[in-house]
Design a protein around this motif. Structure first.
Motif, PDB file in Angstrom:
ATOM      1  N   MET A   1      52.701  24.461   8.311  1.00 46.80           N
ATOM      2  CA  MET A   1      52.850  25.135   7.012  1.00 46.80           C
ATOM      3  C   MET A   1      54.313  25.452   6.747  1.00 46.80           C
ATOM      4  O   MET A   1      55.193  25.089   7.506  1.00 46.80           O
ATOM      5  N   LEU A   2      54.547  26.193   5.648  1.00 49.92           N
ATOM      6  CA  LEU A   2      55.903  26.562   5.283  1.00 49.92           C
ATOM      7  C   LEU A   2      56.521  27.473   6.335  1.00 49.92           C
ATOM      8  O   LEU A   2      57.721  27.477   6.536  1.00 49.92           O
ATOM      9  N   ILE A   3      55.676  28.253   6.987  1.00 46.33           N
ATOM     10  CA  ILE A   3      56.184  29.181   7.993  1.00 46.33           C
ATOM     11  C   ILE A   3      56.286  28.445   9.318  1.00 46.33           C
ATOM     12  O   ILE A   3      55.285  28.072   9.916  1.00 46.33           O
ATOM     13  N   THR A   4      57.510  28.252   9.758  1.00 52.17           N
ATOM     14  CA  THR A   4      57.695  27.498  10.999  1.00 52.17           C
ATOM     15  C   THR A   4      57.443  28.347  12.233  1.00 52.17           C
ATOM     16  O   THR A   4      57.118  27.815  13.295  1.00 52.17           O
ATOM     17  N   ASP A   5      57.639  29.665  12.097  1.00 54.06           N
ATOM     18  CA  ASP A   5      57.403  30.548  13.236  1.00 54.06           C
ATOM     19  C   ASP A   5      56.113  31.345  13.045  1.00 54.06           C
ATOM     20  O   ASP A   5      56.056  32.551  13.266  1.00 54.06           O
ATOM     21  N   MET A   6      55.061  30.644  12.615  1.00 56.29           N
ATOM     22  CA  MET A   6      53.800  31.290  12.292  1.00 56.29           C
ATOM     23  C   MET A   6      53.204  32.044  13.497  1.00 56.29           C
ATOM     24  O   MET A   6      52.667  33.145  13.359  1.00 56.29           O
ATOM     25  N   LYS A   7      53.324  31.452  14.671  1.00 58.17           N
ATOM     26  CA  LYS A   7      52.742  32.081  15.851  1.00 58.17           C
ATOM     27  C   LYS A   7      53.330  33.466  16.074  1.00 58.17           C
ATOM     28  O   LYS A   7      52.611  34.424  16.374  1.00 58.17           O
ATOM     29  N   ARG A   8      54.650  33.579  15.892  1.00 52.48           N
ATOM     30  CA  ARG A   8      55.305  34.871  16.092  1.00 52.48           C
ATOM     31  C   ARG A   8      54.825  35.887  15.056  1.00 52.48           C
ATOM     32  O   ARG A   8      54.585  37.051  15.368  1.00 52.48           O
ATOM     33  N   VAL A   9      54.657  35.443  13.814  1.00 53.71           N
ATOM     34  CA  VAL A   9      54.208  36.325  12.743  1.00 53.71           C
ATOM     35  C   VAL A   9      52.783  36.819  13.011  1.00 53.71           C
ATOM     36  O   VAL A   9      52.467  38.005  12.854  1.00 53.71           O
ATOM     37  N   ILE A  10      51.916  35.884  13.426  1.00 51.87           N
ATOM     38  CA  ILE A  10      50.530  36.259  13.711  1.00 51.87           C
ATOM     39  C   ILE A  10      50.471  37.273  14.849  1.00 51.87           C
ATOM     40  O   ILE A  10      49.735  38.264  14.793  1.00 51.87           O
ATOM     41  N   GLU A  11      51.260  37.040  15.889  1.00 53.48           N
ATOM     42  CA  GLU A  11      51.275  37.970  17.021  1.00 53.48           C
ATOM     43  C   GLU A  11      51.767  39.351  16.595  1.00 53.48           C
ATOM     44  O   GLU A  11      51.249  40.375  17.039  1.00 53.48           O
ATOM     45  N   GLN A  12      52.769  39.377  15.705  1.00 51.99           N
ATOM     46  CA  GLN A  12      53.307  40.653  15.226  1.00 51.99           C
ATOM     47  C   GLN A  12      52.261  41.421  14.423  1.00 51.99           C
ATOM     48  O   GLN A  12      52.051  42.630  14.624  1.00 51.99           O
ATOM     49  N   VAL A  13      51.580  40.723  13.511  1.00 53.82           N
ATOM     50  CA  VAL A  13      50.537  41.358  12.696  1.00 53.82           C
ATOM     51  C   VAL A  13      49.389  41.831  13.577  1.00 53.82           C
ATOM     52  O   VAL A  13      48.818  42.905  13.372  1.00 53.82           O
ATOM     53  N   SER A  14      49.057  41.022  14.577  1.00 57.42           N
ATOM     54  CA  SER A  14      47.984  41.386  15.502  1.00 57.42           C
ATOM     55  C   SER A  14      48.289  42.691  16.212  1.00 57.42           C
ATOM     56  O   SER A  14      47.427  43.558  16.362  1.00 57.42           O
ATOM     57  N   ARG A  15      49.549  42.858  16.642  1.00 61.75           N
ATOM     58  CA  ARG A  15      49.944  44.099  17.321  1.00 61.75           C
ATOM     59  C   ARG A  15      49.954  45.282  16.352  1.00 61.75           C
ATOM     60  O   ARG A  15      49.467  46.361  16.667  1.00 61.75           O
ATOM     61  N   ASP A  16      50.507  45.077  15.157  1.00 62.59           N
ATOM     62  CA  ASP A  16      50.656  46.183  14.204  1.00 62.59           C
ATOM     63  C   ASP A  16      49.316  46.670  13.671  1.00 62.59           C
ATOM     64  O   ASP A  16      49.106  47.871  13.503  1.00 62.59           O
ATOM     65  N   LYS A  17      48.412  45.740  13.390  1.00 68.71           N
ATOM     66  CA  LYS A  17      47.134  46.102  12.772  1.00 68.71           C
ATOM     67  C   LYS A  17      46.001  46.276  13.781  1.00 68.71           C
ATOM     68  O   LYS A  17      44.922  46.730  13.423  1.00 68.71           O
TER      69      LYS A  17
END
Length: 440
Positions: A1-17
């Motif tokens: 997708m457009l987000i090349t570092d999607m894995k990092r973003v998903i992990e961050q959201v997973s921790r925050d939420k």
């Protein structure tokens, strides 16, 4: 997708939420599927996979291998197909990787909306799952908003409501105040889980003692039950599972330190710590202490106890506005009628006189009936003639005549005034002496 570092973003959201990583991946897959359908319609056959190595979502479109292409969005020629798979034949379905950057602004907006909706639903599910298992626990929170009918409490992960009926009377809070409460209910609703708190529930008192008394949390002392009139008075029944431990002393603490902590949390509510007893009559006597108890008459059929107390202990046993006996009744599970010795003796005399009024009654027989628990004609009228004949050495006709005479006398008698002095329903006068075991 457009987000090349999607894995990092998903992990961050997973921790925050606090949402599971793969729940988020599934959410993004559905959002991407929605975006594809928005651009190409529902007929398109796609498969979305999360690539663990690259950390990207890959979209594969399946096209049918045909001889003549009529719809290039859904069909592929045999020549092109064999470039992808040399063994493909006519009619096969081949997957080709799509360029997700071509979806456009509308499709991207649709994906964003789906992601937001799914994230909110996932958050609500996480909150519900976290709190449904904590029902019956004490939680700490911060007052978020105060209204006439309820208090909204911020618990960190979620907001909870403390209804007016679950608040201790005359207790006031302002925004920003810290508050402790008991999780009473957790409802799973469409707008999100609703967590209902209570500060008046008897289990709130029990849990406070569990927090303050290590012997309770370690199982050496058990809490049998509690009864409260929130903001005024509460009773808690305890027993020891270790012969070397005094359950009341353990709950009171050195110089009353433990029970004082509970009292302070409940804004000065008086707490009576009652030693439990296996004998219900003895337990009731403990619950009514320090009132002296003369005798207890138990009616197991109706689950009623008649408690007779000396005249000078009547106000102590009943308590101010009947509070003491009312709480003792809730704690023991028995309906309690508290009467004075004077009133009890008057009833006995009236009952004996009613027995003597029966035709053919003799004083020795009346005394025998009294000794066996037949205190009035009402008791005799409820007896079986066969039992009376066997118990008092009477002939069956004599026993039947006795029961019949008692029944006739009961029918003719005027109803006795139940609002007698010393009954449970009467309000005793102000009892400054109304204290209990280890009252604080």
């Amino acid at each position: 997708m457009l987000i090349t570092d999607m894995k990092r973003v998903i992990e961050q959201v997973s921790r925050d939420k606090g949402i599971d990583f793969y729940v988020l991946v599934k959410t993004l897959e559905e959002a991407l599927r929605s975006a594809v359908k928005k651009k190409f319609g529902n007929k398109i056959d796609i498969e979305i996979q999360y690539n663990e190595e690259s950390g990207e979502l890959e979209v594969f479109q399946f096209k049918n291998v045909v001889e003549t292409i009529t719809d290039p969005d859904f069909e592929i020629s045999l020549e092109e197909g064999r470039k992808l798979d040399p063994e493909c034949e006519m009619g096969d379905s081949l997957g080709t990787k799509m360029d997700t950057t071509t979806f456009g602004r509308i499709a991207a907006q649709s994906a964003k909306q789906v992601i937001i909706q799914k994230l909110k639903a996932a958050e609500r599910s996480v909150v519900y799952q976290n709190f449904i298992g904590r029902k019956g626990e004490i939680v700490n929170g911060i007052v978020q908003r105060v209204s006439r009918n309820e208090i909204i409490v911020n618990l960190g992960q979620a907001e909870a409501v403390l209804p007016k009926r679950e608040q201790i009377p005359n207790e006031t809070y302002r925004r920003g105040d810290r508050i402790r409460a008991y999780i009473l209910k957790v409802h799973d609703e469409s707008r999100g889980p609703q967590i209902v708190l209570s500060r008046t529930h008897p289990d709130f008192l029990i849990n406070l003692f569990k927090t303050e008394v290590p012997e309770i949390s370690e199982g050496m002392v058990s809490v049998i039950g509690a009864a409260r009139e929130a903001g005024s008075r509460g009773k808690i029944a305890v027993r020891s599972n270790d012969p070397d431990i005094d359950p009341v002393g353990a709950c009171v603490g050195i110089k009353g330190s433990r029970v004082q902590s509970v009292v302070q949390e409940l804004k000065g509510e008086k707490i009576d710590i009652i030693p439990w007893h296996i004998d219900p009559a003895k337990f009731v006597c403990n619950a009514l202490a320090p009132a002296e108890i003369s005798r207890v008459i138990i009616d197991e059929v109706n689950h009623v106890m008649e408690v007779v107390v000396p005249d000078d202990s009547l106000s102590i046993a009943i308590g101010k506005q009947g509070q003491n006996v009312r709480l003792a009744s809730k704690l023991s599970g028995w309906h309690l009628d508290v009467i004075s010795e004077k009133r009890y003796n008057e009833r006995l005399q009236l009952g004996f006189a009613s027995l003597m009024d029966l035709p053919g009654m003799t004083e020795p027989l009346a005394n025998l009936l009294f000794e066996k628990g037949y205190f009035s004609t009402e008791d005799v009228s409820k007896a079986l003639p066969e039992e009376l004949a066997q118990e008092f050495n009477l002939s069956e006709p004599e026993a039947r005549d006795l029961v019949e005479a008692a029944t006739n006398q009961q029918t003719m008698a005027e109803p006795e005034d139940d609002a007698a002095d010393g009954s449970l329903d009467n309000s005793a006068g102000d009892d400054d002496k109304d204290t209990q075991n280890q009252e604080i």
